[in-house]
Design a protein around this motif. Structure first.
Motif, PDB file in Angstrom:
ATOM      1  N   ALA A 116      44.353  35.492  36.562  1.00  0.00           N
ATOM      2  CA  ALA A 116      45.297  35.379  37.672  1.00  0.00           C
ATOM      3  C   ALA A 116      46.735  35.367  37.150  1.00  0.00           C
ATOM      4  O   ALA A 116      47.618  36.002  37.737  1.00  0.00           O
ATOM      5  N   ALA A 119      48.011  38.818  36.488  1.00  0.00           N
ATOM      6  CA  ALA A 119      47.964  39.763  37.611  1.00  0.00           C
ATOM      7  C   ALA A 119      49.232  40.595  37.762  1.00  0.00           C
ATOM      8  O   ALA A 119      49.169  41.757  38.125  1.00  0.00           O
ATOM      9  N   TRP A 166      38.145  38.993  37.378  1.00  0.00           N
ATOM     10  CA  TRP A 166      39.153  39.985  36.989  1.00  0.00           C
ATOM     11  C   TRP A 166      39.518  40.862  38.192  1.00  0.00           C
ATOM     12  O   TRP A 166      40.691  41.056  38.506  1.00  0.00           O
ATOM     13  N   GLU A 168      39.250  40.347  41.360  1.00  0.00           N
ATOM     14  CA  GLU A 168      39.955  39.625  42.419  1.00  0.00           C
ATOM     15  C   GLU A 168      41.447  39.488  42.135  1.00  0.00           C
ATOM     16  O   GLU A 168      42.233  39.324  43.064  1.00  0.00           O
ATOM     17  N   THR A 169      41.836  39.548  40.863  1.00  0.00           N
ATOM     18  CA  THR A 169      43.253  39.365  40.515  1.00  0.00           C
ATOM     19  C   THR A 169      44.017  40.674  40.424  1.00  0.00           C
ATOM     20  O   THR A 169      45.232  40.661  40.257  1.00  0.00           O
TER      21      THR A 169
END
Length: 179
Positions: A116, A119, A166, A168-169
């Motif tokens: 995150a 990101a 990974w 999701e970010t």
């Protein structure tokens, strides 16, 4: 790709730091001749003080020595550290392929926070972890607490959890392009 783990800290004892630098420079020169790419994994020694600029200063020092790895492998920097790392790579080595995050046996939740934090980075390309994925399942298997199928299932679950963390970010346009 030649991968070299470097226990490097810019504030290390001068003799130790100079020896490390000479060895990395010799390796860099060798891969230039052989046509290989170089991945430098920086792991600052735990015996030395950690700080928010240690990775950045280590990378700067290697760039100052004329070492331009194709890849950097770093412990997950904080979100606040990424802009300076991105700027350094952009300024010093526009041909750098990027940064991959290492795990150092960190728990999945800790790596997910590192994902995150990365990101917003334009140079972070992914992760290359092993022990976080297989250490605990392999230990259980070796102790007889897991059978072969259980080992495979646990390793797969850990890896898929990291892939999901990974994904999701990542910015949605990148995630959609990957599917």
């Amino acid at each position: 790709v030649v991968k070299c783990l470097v226990p490097f800290h810019p504030d290390d004892d001068v003799d130790n730091r100079l020896e490390n630098e000479a060895q990395v420079k010799a390796l860099y020169d060798a891969v230039q001749v052989s046509g290989h790419e170089l991945l430098i994994e920086i792991v600052p020694p735990a015996r030395l003080p950690a700080g928010p600029d240690v990775l950045l200063r280590a990378m700067k020092r290697l760039y100052n020595l004329g070492i331009y790895p194709a890849w950097w492998k770093l412990p997950p920097p904080s979100a606040a550290e990424w802009p300076a790392i991105d700027a350094l790579i952009a300024e010093r080595d526009p041909y750098c392929r990027g940064v991959v995050l290492l795990g150092l046996s960190a728990p999945i939740e800790e790596l997910a926070r590192g994902f995150a934090d990365a990101a917003g980075s334009v140079h972070c390309r992914g992760f290359a972890v092993g022990r976080t994925i297989f250490h605990d399942p392999a230990r259980a298997w070796l102790l007889g607490a897991l059978d072969d199928a259980g080992l495979v299932s646990a390793v797969r679950r850990n890896f898929e959890t990291l892939i999901d963390a990974w994904t999701e970010t990542r910015p949605k346009q990148l995630s959609a392009a990957a599917t």
